[in-house]
Each structure stands twice: as C-alpha cells, then as structure tokens.
Design an enzyme around this catalytic site. Structure first.
Site, PDB file in Angstrom:
ATOM      1  N   TRP A 102      55.930 -16.578   3.951  1.00  0.00           N
ATOM      2  CA  TRP A 102      55.075 -17.659   3.443  1.00  0.00           C
ATOM      3  C   TRP A 102      54.780 -18.705   4.501  1.00  0.00           C
ATOM      4  O   TRP A 102      53.663 -19.232   4.570  1.00  0.00           O
ATOM      5  CB  TRP A 102      55.692 -18.275   2.184  1.00  0.00           C
ATOM      6  CG  TRP A 102      55.670 -17.286   1.053  1.00  0.00           C
ATOM      7  CD1 TRP A 102      56.744 -16.698   0.461  1.00  0.00           C
ATOM      8  CD2 TRP A 102      54.502 -16.717   0.422  1.00  0.00           C
ATOM      9  NE1 TRP A 102      56.320 -15.811  -0.510  1.00  0.00           N
ATOM     10  CE2 TRP A 102      54.961 -15.804  -0.558  1.00  0.00           C
ATOM     11  CE3 TRP A 102      53.128 -16.889   0.588  1.00  0.00           C
ATOM     12  CZ2 TRP A 102      54.088 -15.070  -1.357  1.00  0.00           C
ATOM     13  CZ3 TRP A 102      52.260 -16.155  -0.211  1.00  0.00           C
ATOM     14  CH2 TRP A 102      52.743 -15.265  -1.170  1.00  0.00           C
ATOM     15  N   ASP A 172      56.670 -26.557   1.276  1.00  0.00           N
ATOM     16  CA  ASP A 172      56.324 -25.575   0.250  1.00  0.00           C
ATOM     17  C   ASP A 172      57.616 -25.218  -0.485  1.00  0.00           C
ATOM     18  O   ASP A 172      58.467 -24.525   0.068  1.00  0.00           O
ATOM     19  CB  ASP A 172      55.714 -24.331   0.925  1.00  0.00           C
ATOM     20  CG  ASP A 172      55.449 -23.196  -0.058  1.00  0.00           C
ATOM     21  OD1 ASP A 172      55.672 -23.382  -1.273  1.00  0.00           O
ATOM     22  OD2 ASP A 172      54.998 -22.113   0.389  1.00  0.00           O
ATOM     23  N   LYS A 196      57.204 -19.468 -10.290  1.00  0.00           N
ATOM     24  CA  LYS A 196      58.544 -19.014  -9.903  1.00  0.00           C
ATOM     25  C   LYS A 196      59.609 -19.718 -10.741  1.00  0.00           C
ATOM     26  O   LYS A 196      60.572 -19.100 -11.157  1.00  0.00           O
ATOM     27  CB  LYS A 196      58.798 -19.290  -8.421  1.00  0.00           C
ATOM     28  CG  LYS A 196      57.683 -18.842  -7.487  1.00  0.00           C
ATOM     29  CD  LYS A 196      57.743 -17.366  -7.152  1.00  0.00           C
ATOM     30  CE  LYS A 196      56.486 -16.813  -6.510  1.00  0.00           C
ATOM     31  NZ  LYS A 196      56.057 -17.434  -5.280  1.00  0.00           N
TER      32      LYS A 196
HETATM   33  C1  LIG Z   1      54.859 -17.172  -4.263  1.00  0.00           C
HETATM   34  C2  LIG Z   1      54.834 -18.092  -3.122  1.00  0.00           C
HETATM   35  C3  LIG Z   1      53.636 -18.569  -2.566  1.00  0.00           C
HETATM   36  C4  LIG Z   1      52.284 -18.112  -3.061  1.00  0.00           C
HETATM   37  O1  LIG Z   1      52.071 -18.655  -4.310  1.00  0.00           O
HETATM   38  P1  LIG Z   1      50.722 -18.360  -5.133  1.00  0.00           P
HETATM   39  O2  LIG Z   1      50.892 -19.272  -6.278  1.00  0.00           O
HETATM   40  O3  LIG Z   1      50.755 -16.911  -5.510  1.00  0.00           O
HETATM   41  O4  LIG Z   1      49.572 -18.688  -4.275  1.00  0.00           O
HETATM   42  C5  LIG Z   1      53.699 -19.459  -1.517  1.00  0.00           C
HETATM   43  N1  LIG Z   1      54.864 -19.870  -1.019  1.00  0.00           N
HETATM   44  C6  LIG Z   1      56.048 -19.434  -1.519  1.00  0.00           C
HETATM   45  C7  LIG Z   1      57.327 -19.932  -0.933  1.00  0.00           C
HETATM   46  C8  LIG Z   1      56.067 -18.543  -2.592  1.00  0.00           C
HETATM   47  O5  LIG Z   1      57.224 -18.106  -3.088  1.00  0.00           O
END
Ligand SMILES: *Cc1c(COP(=O)(O)O)cnc(C)c1O
Length: 362
Positions: A102, A172, A196
């Site tokens: 990511w 993030d 998540k």
């Molecule tokens: C799943 C995830 C993303 C992407 O998220 P989307 O909502 O599918 O765009 C980005 N960063 C991390 C750490 C993730 O686990």
C-alpha cells in the site's frame, strides 16, 4: 440462527454480529421513517442523527481534538492516495515510507503531483518490517511525511507515530483504524477505507487538522477539495448513507460492548497472540513472515513448506468454517485478517485447527 462462518478475509471483513442484527431488525422501517435506511434522503433530520452519532463515536473513541474535522468520503483509501497529494503536494516534495504494497501504491499516485522521496524501502528484505525513527532521514522541506501504519498484505505494523518535527505527518490507517489508542494530535491527517475495521465498503474516513485543511489550494475540483467536504459536513454531494449508518452501529458496539480503544487493543492483541503462539511453537512448521517487532495484530501472515501443503491447509480450514485464509496473490502463503470484529472465539478456533493440522501433517 443462520449458519455463520469465521471470515478471515482481508476486506470487506467480518462485522460485529450485534450491528448486523440491529440493521436487520430496523431494515424495512428505520427510526419510524416508514422506509429503509437505503431509501432515506441525506437531507433529513433522521440522517443527520445517524451522521452525528457516527461522528461523536469516532471523536470519543479516538479522542479527536476539537481542531480536527472528521470527513466521510467515497473512493476508498485508493482515492486518498491521489487526493492528498493533489491537495498537499502541489509540485513539491514529500517523504514516503514504502514498507509494503500500500505504501508503494500511495507513492505511485503522489509521483503524478510532485517529487515524493522514498525514505525507507522495505522491498530489499521482502517487506518484513517498518523503519524505526532513526532509520529515516527526514527532509525538513517535505510538504508532509506519509506512512502506512499497517501493511495489510505483508502483515507488518507500526502503531507509534514518528517524530517528524515540524513536517506534517499523514498516515494511511486503513487496516488498523480504531484498533488501538492513537494520539491524533501527532498527525496532520489520518485516513482509512472503512471496510477493514469500521463499516462495509463504500466509505472512507479522514481526520484532518484545521491547520492542514488551511493548506489546501483554492482551485481544486470540488469533490477532491477537503475544505468543501469539511464545510458541508461531508454532504456536498450524496454521501454513502448506508455505510455511515453501519459505521454508527460498529462504533456504538465498540463503545458499549468493548469500552474504549485500550480495551479494543487488549482484545486484539490477545487474539493475535493466540495465532503467533502457534506459529512460534511449531518448530518451523509454520513460518511467520513479519519481523517480530513489527508483527501486525490485524493481519497474521505465514507460510508452510510447500504450496501443496498450503492448499491442503486452505481446503481443510474452509471445510471447518474457517474461510478466506489465502494470502494475497502477490505474496502467497496464508493470512488471517483478524480485525476488530473478529471474535476471540474465531481466533481460538483457528489456533486449534492449526495445532491439529500440524499434528496430522507435521
Ligand atoms: C485496503 C487498503 C487500501 C485500499 O483501500 P480501498 O478502500 O480498497 O481503496 C489502502 N491502504 C491500506 C493499508 C489498505 O489495507
């Protein structure tokens, strides 16, 4: 009751049963409106109460200071990779930690907007760890410093912010959002795709300081302008009403049933320990991927000796109602995603399955 499995999928992921049941009970007639939440206008007092509950719950759980806004948007964390660099990079330079898939995707989007610098690249050691403070050479001229607190695919995590001096810290937190206490004041911006830990897919949450918001340009496309979302209570256009409603349920569950983020952390840590204990005591039958100091309490990743054995593990686990344990296609192996809503019983069940699988196949 309906038969339910233990879902170890990385996202969308399992949600608290009580939140799903409440949604089911009020599905056809929400709050006396005579309609479903799916049909409800975002310009009603009924929606406003849902929005306020979700906002208040997050503010309480994370102790969000008054000088921060909590924004609800769409486009996932993926859109945030672009949006934050469009707003805050503006041709300049920024520091990025690349400790997994990511982080790599985040910097790829920033490259379209300026000259981001990689201050740590975990690719050389196959993304097993997060950098310590003293492994990073911070650039005082950076527009911001960006890292990913939990690399979902590799299962490596760092739960402490960096000391970035006067450089705004952006994180993030998609896959460990509200999983442990966080000092929000250390960050200029935190963002997370909701699917998540917090709600179903379709919602992205960002927590941004007023100081950072003030740095946004005044010629941004409306939807991509954080200030527009902030000034319109995240209803500049039609917000994702249902995910926001589920967010209010999930965060209410966290406050009422779990208590606070310290209790959430202890519960999550105990869950992860059950799995890491099996891995550590397997004499190498199960091989953990992450460096011990950066083991994720959200995504536990490991391998077995051969792909055939991993396949056998997966099919027998599925037959035992332990589903979605396949590692991400880019790294292989196995992964158990054990976000906030995964129960201790689910982790206990998986740990017992792992011990028995080793007894028979080891
Ligand atoms: C799943 C995830 C993303 C992407 O998220 P989307 O909502 O599918 O765009 C980005 N960063 C991390 C750490 C993730 O686990």
């Amino acid at each position: 009751m309906t038969h339910r499995v233990y879902n170890f999928g990385a996202g969308p992921c399992t949600l608290p049963l009580s939140a799903l049941q409440e949604a089911q009970e009020e599905f056809l007639n929400f709050a006396g409106s005579g309609m479903s939440i799916l049909e409800l206008s975002h310009r009603t007092a009924t929606y406003e109460a849902v929005y306020n509950l979700a906002q208040d719950n997050i503010r309480k759980l994370l102790n969000v200071p008054d000088n921060y806004k909590i924004l609800f948007m769409q486009g996932g964390a993926t859109l945030q990779f672009s949006m934050l660099s469009m707003n805050y990079l503006q041709g300049g330079t920024a520091d990025y930690v690349v400790a997994g898939t990511w982080g790599k995707k985040a910097i790829a989007e920033a490259k379209r907007e300026g000259e981001p610098r990689v201050v740590f690249n975990g690719a050389d050691e196959n993304f097993k760890s997060m950098p310590e403070q003293d492994e990073i050479e911070f650039n005082p001229d950076a527009a911001y410093f960006h890292h990913t607190s939990n690399e979902t695919i590799q299962g490596v995590e760092r739960r402490t912010p960096y000391d970035t001096g006067s450089v705004p810290q952006i994180c993030d937190m998609s896959s460990d959002f509200m999983a442990y206490p966080v000092d929000v004041s250390q960050y200029a911006m935190i963002y997370a795709g909701a699917q998540k830990n917090a709600a179903p897919a379709g919602l992205t949450i960002a927590i941004i300081s007023d100081e950072q918001l003030a740095k946004g340009p005044d010629n941004m496309h409306a939807y991509l302008d954080y200030n527009i979302h902030a000034s319109k209570a995240s209803a500049y256009n039609t917000p994702p009403v249902f995910p926001i409603y589920m967010l209010s349920k999930v965060t209410s569950w966290m406050l009422n049933d779990v208590g606070d983020l310290q209790a959430m952390y202890e519960r999550n840590n105990a869950k992860a320990d059950m799995l890491y204990n099996v891995i550590d005591n397997s004499g190498g039958f199960y091989k953990g991927h992450a460096a011990e100091k950066n083991r994720s309490i959200m995504n536990v990743t490991w391998t077995l000796d051969t792909p055939e054995l991993e396949q056998k593990f997966l099919s027998e686990a599925t037959a035992a109602d332990l589903i979605a344990l396949k590692g991400h296609r880019s790294v292989g192996g196995l992964r158990a995603s054990i976000y906030n809503a995964m129960t201790p019983e689910g982790c206990k069940s998986l740990s017992e399955f792992m011990r028995e699988f080793q007894r028979v196949n080891g």
